[in-house]
Write an enzyme that holds these catalytic residues in place. Structure first.
Site: not given
Lengths: 706, 350
Positions: A463, A591-592, A599, A666
């Site tokens: 998303i 992980l990235n 994020q 989140e």
């Protein structure tokens, strides 16, 4: 169970988004951008009364519009089958549970004609006096059994009243916030087509498998007859977590008209139609010793839901995890009002609850004469207070200390209103963050043929998070091949079934299955001496067994973080602006690093909006949200975010999943609003306990203080 | 969306004749507001006469020492014009405080004056609104009205005019040049161009049907300096809660002349004549600035949830006037206070 991580070269690297070029060049197709031959366009008609029932729908004028195809109403719309979510029960009966509820659907040859038709549909109603205003003493309030996420509604440990009553240091404060709206950039949209009794939809959704499983019984189909594609999704923030009415309406209209149908919700419909974060009134009481150690904690939440279904923002839940609290009461009471139905919005429960709890912690620090970081250090629990389980890893204190160091926290004069630059009051604030580690069973498949790349298939959804890229990285390391040897397919229910992108659980859930499938494929390949046989090799994985074990884990698993904010408050205008925002997160293995950074700062940006900008007014007379567009509902603009930093701590937690990851979608929003609010207090010396901190509220507070 | 006709004439009188001949005709400038309203069903013109092709794009010095600004000059171009920046800083600052960069690139001088209120009820065709549909009522008066008027409103309408530019123009004594059918021309001061709602809130301005704004005329700058300050919820792309445009001439510590206008308070840019009267001849002190603001704002009739605007307007007026009176010059930033980037002004440390 302890696991060792794969430590390949792909995971952790700042790999660029695999679909980035397609997105910026416009070749990535979103749900509304698929146009099957002969497609018609649908436009919903939203109820214009706060509650009641439809008595008559006059459609003749609409049907005389050029290009008109049909008007669906509760009288003529296809009957739906079973449905576990009543918000999808559209056009089935005459009830109007709230303003904005879909009462008709116009279908036409063009979107313009559909819009004109919708305006020409005349609906008559019988209306009832609405009950729309939540108050702390609303007579309809009841204690819910369960809050969102399956959390028990109310819980008490020890004897709160006695302990609080005898505590030498006490805080009793109530924090209020209005509704917040997800407002993803891409509106909710669907393109539906029926072919020989099978349904195919392109839906803007956070989980195509979930949509498929919901649509099948609604339309009386076997799941295999329903294909849901969500290849690219322009944001969701929870509002697309479960199916929303647009996909049901599009499928109904396509069945009714015999044509493929496209539907994109107008922005003005979204505030009422697709969920929002419910308003909350949160009372927090903290009782502590002179040393600041909490002996009694009560977090009591009052919130609202609609009369369509119960959804309870689980704002009191993080208090069950955060701090030492031998005597604790955490409760949720909810009133069902004639209002739109609330739902998931980024960190439901944590975002709202940690605003209140972390604001109260700041008040307690001051009352106890302690630095706010030190107060949190003193209240670090040895085990999760409610469950008694040890934490698989918990680096809250490390995050606070690292954040304090990077931010220059201790350079501040802790006295409120002690720093002034001309007409600006400057302050700094801190708050903790937390988010649970959630995972759901998933399937995945890995395949290769001679001379081909490794093809990974999983119905994950990206998303905008970077999930597609991260899963390819997981696969590359599990296969022990470079990233460009992996091809990944996500976003379709024709792929191995997988859970939705939500609860910061996607990467861990999908990634585990991808890792498992790829390791199995590599093992198979080894059996063939590394040579791919002519028929190719396939390995499938299902993590149901692993996740069943996981449910019985003896560990409490959460991410933690620390947020630091510096604000300026203009004493003349009451404008509060953030100067700096810095977050440090301990969220398992990252992980990235590129997409993770996005994020984190994306979440923090949303937290800034929650603190200062995003105001939504439930109109008590009309029963809907007055702010219906992005000009009046103020999400942050670049000018609101001068300096933002997100950092993370190395966290090697072998009790999570094969990647060692916790989920990062989140936690960035959690604590941000409290850090900003605490900074506004430090700047002004005035406690503001209602969000958002708009200039009118601040001016009123400053006026009271002088 | 209702279907409509569209023409794009290249000369002014053809455009005027087209709108004049069609009661459902409307001019289209940059389209940043009208097109939105059409999508929402708030406006439904039968004919759109796109005036963006008309040769009204020049900023021309006038023989009297002022400027004539063509109606099609884009907001971003006008804000950046060297003569505007040098001689009418309040106007440049007001323009840059408005909307977003993309919108300013599209919006025109004439269109900016004619934008409609952003009252949430006006924009929602599912609710009553006297401005949109006369006689249906004004739910804002008892409803959601934090952003709405405190001055000059009526029982029929409590809307505010949203323009930043118009507030600066009102303070700077600008005038609107109008051309009507049959080559009639007239010039209306900006302060008289927008109306108070009274009992006909559907009429925002004194413009007659068919009349076209061809230019905005700025007189020679008044002595002294000018500045604009806007308070808003969001640091950019947000309408004013309150804004202030002021031009002040102080000599020997005494105010020689003052021009003051408020935005966000009324159905029109609010030229504060009572405040100006109180300022002229007064000492240039914060106390007298405050008294002058009070003289104007004592007429305010706040609604349930917008009384803060009175205090906010007073505070901003005092601050802008004080910055203009200060020896170092105005510290009002061009586009609102950029967080962390605002240079300390002459009042720092006060």
């Amino acid at each position: 169970m302890e696991r060792t991580h794969s430590a390949g070269p792909a995971l952790g690297a700042p790999a660029v988004r695999l679909e980035g070029m397609a997105k910026v060049t416009g070749t990535a197709r979103y749900a509304f951008e698929h146009t099957p031959a002969g497609a018609a366009y649908a436009w919903p008609v939203a109820a214009t009364v706060p509650c009641g029932r439809v008595t008559e729908v006059h459609v003749n004028e609409a049907l005389s519009e050029p290009g008109a195809v049909a008007v669906l109403t509760h009288v003529n719309a296809p009957r739906l089958g079973e449905c576990e979510d009543p918000i999808l029960w559209v056009l089935q009966d005459d009830r109007v549970p709230h303003r904005g509820w879909c009462v008709a659907l116009a279908v036409a040859d063009t979107p313009e004609a559909a819009c004109a038709m919708a305006a020409a549909v005349r609906v008559e109603y019988e209306t009832w006096e609405p009950d729309t205003v939540l108050t702390a003493d609303h007579p309809g309030l009841y204690a819910c059994e369960e809050a969102n996420g399956g959390a028990v509604g109310s819980r008490e440990r020890g004897d709160f009243d006695a302990s609080y009553g005898s505590a030498p240091v006490r805080i009793d404060a109530t924090y209020t916030m209005g509704a917040l709206h997800n407002h993803p950039m891409e509106p909710h949209a669907a393109t539906a087509e029926w072919q020989g009794g099978a349904l195919t939809v392109h839906d803007s959704s956070q989980g195509a498998t979930t949509v498929q499983r919901m649509l099948a019984p609604l339309f009386g189909l076997e799941e295999e007859r329903v294909t849901v594609i969500s290849e690219h999704v322009g944001g969701g923030f929870g509002a697309k977590g479960t199916p929303r009415p647009q996909v049901v309406l599009a499928a109904m209209a396509a069945r009714h008209t015999g044509r493929p149908v496209k539907l994109a919700l107008p922005r003005a419909h979204m505030a009422c139609a697709v969920g929002h974060r419910a308003p909350t009134i949160q009372r927090v009481r903290l009782g502590a010793g002179e040393d600041g150690v909490i002996t009694a904690l009560a977090h009591e939440v009052v919130t609202q839901t609609s009369k369509v279904k119960e959804f309870v923002e689980q704002a009191a839940v993080p208090a069950r995890t955060m701090y030492t609290s031998p005597n604790s009461r955490t409760t949720h009471r909810v009133a069902a009002l004639d209002v739109p139905t609330p739902s998931w919005m980024r960190a439901p429960g944590e975002a709202s609850g940690m605003y209140a709890l972390e604001s109260a912690m700041d008040e307690l620090a001051e009352r106890a004469g302690l630095d706010p970081v030190e107060l949190r250090v003193r209240n670090e629990p040895e085990v999760e207070p409610d469950s008694g389980k040890p934490f698989s890893s918990r680096q809250l204190i490390a995050a606070l200390r690292e954040g304090a160091r990077r931010f220059g926290w201790y350079e501040r004069d802790p006295r409120p209103r002690s720093r002034r630059e001309g007409r600006l009051l400057i302050g700094t604030g801190v708050a903790s963050s937390t988010y649970p580690v959630l995972m759901t069973a998933s399937r995945a498949e890995a395949r290769t043929e001679p001379g081909d790349v490794f093809r990974v298939r999983v119905n994950a959804t990206d998303i905008g998070t970077g999930a597609r890229t991260v899963l390819a990285q997981v696969a590359a390391d599990a296969l022990d091949v470079p990233l460009d040897r992996v091809s990944i397919d996500i976003g379709s229910s024709s792929l191995p079934a997988a859970p939705l992108a939500g609860g910061s659980s996607g990467t861990a859930s999908w990634g585990w299955a991808v890792d498992k499938a790829c390791r199995a494929l590599r093992a198979r390949l080894d059996e063939f001496g590394g040579e791919v046989p002519a028929a190719g090799l396939t390995a499938v994985a299902d993590t149901s067994a692993e996740l069943e074990k996981e449910a019985a884990s003896p560990y409490a698993k959460h991410s933690f973080g620390a947020q630091f904010a510096e604000v300026q408050v203009d004493v003349d205008s009451g404008e509060a602006r953030v100067r700096r925002l810095l977050g440090v997160f301990a969220a398992g293995r990252i992980l990235n690093s590129r997409t993770a950074h996005s994020q984190f700062i994306g979440g923090m940006t949303m937290g800034l909006g929650m603190a200062l900008l995003e105001g939504s007014t439930l109109d008590p007379v009309f029963g809907d949200f007055a702010e219906r567009d992005l000009a009046s509902y103020h999400v942050p603009a670049c000018a609101d975010l001068p300096r933002m930093e997100a950092h993370w701590l190395d966290e090697d937690d072998g009790r999570l999943n094969p990647m060692g990851s916790k989920g990062i979608g989140e936690i960035g929003i959690v604590g941000t609003a409290a850090a900003i609010g605490n900074a506004v207090y430090h700047a002004t010396g005035v406690r503001f306990r209602e969000l958002p901190l708009h200039p009118d509220r601040i001016l009123a507070g400053l006026g009271r203080s002088t | 969306m209702k279907s409509f006709s569209y023409v794009r004439p290249s000369d002014v009188d053809t455009a005027i004749a087209a709108v004049a001949a069609d009661p459902a005709g409307s001019y289209l400038g940059g389209g940043t507001n009208l097109v939105d309203l059409m999508k929402l069903g708030v406006a439904a013109p039968g004919l759109l006469v796109d005036v963006s092709g008309l040769p009204l794009t020049e900023v021309t010095p006038t023989p009297e020492g002022g400027l004539s600004v063509g109606a099609n000059v884009r907001n971003s171009d006008l804000a950046a014009h060297p003569l505007v920046r040098a001689r009418y800083p309040a106007l440049s600052q007001a323009l840059l405080a408005g909307a977003s960069g993309q919108l300013r690139n599209a919006a025109t001088t004439g269109g900016n004056l004619l934008q409609r209120t952003r009252c949430l009820y006006f924009q929602d065709v599912g609710k009553p609104c006297n401005k949109r549909e006369p006689g249906t009522g004004c739910p804002a008066r008892e409803g959601v009205h934090r952003d709405l008027a405190v001055l000059g409103h009526s029982a029929h309408c409590v809307a505010t005019h949203p323009s930043d530019m118009a507030v600066a123009l009102a303070a700077l004594d600008a005038a609107v040049r109008l051309r009507g059918p049959d080559e009639s021309e007239r010039t209306v001061p900006v302060t008289d161009f927008h109306r108070l709602p009274g009992d006909s809130p559907e009429r925002d301005t004194v413009l007659e049907h068919g009349e076209l704004i061809t230019a905005v005329e700025l007189p020679a700058p008044a002595p002294g300096r000018s500045a604009y300050r806007k308070a808003r919820d969001r640091a950019s792309y947000a309408f004013a809660l309150v804004s202030v445009a002021a031009a002040l001439d102080v000599r020997g510590g005494t105010v020689r002349s003052a021009r003051l206008a408020f935005g966000g308070l009324a159905h029109k840019p609010w030229r504060a004549r009572a405040a100006e009267e109180a300022l002229v001849g007064a000492e240039a002190t914060e106390e007298s600035f405050g008294r002058a603001a009070d003289a104007e704002l004592s007429a305010a009739e706040p609604l349930r949830d917008n009384a803060f605007k009175v205090e906010l307007a007073r505070n901003l007026a005092v601050r802008v006037l004080a910055s203009l009176a200060a020896p170092g010059g105005p510290d009002a930033p061009a586009a609102g206070p950029a967080p962390g980037a605002r240079p300390p002004g002459p009042n720092s440390g006060s």
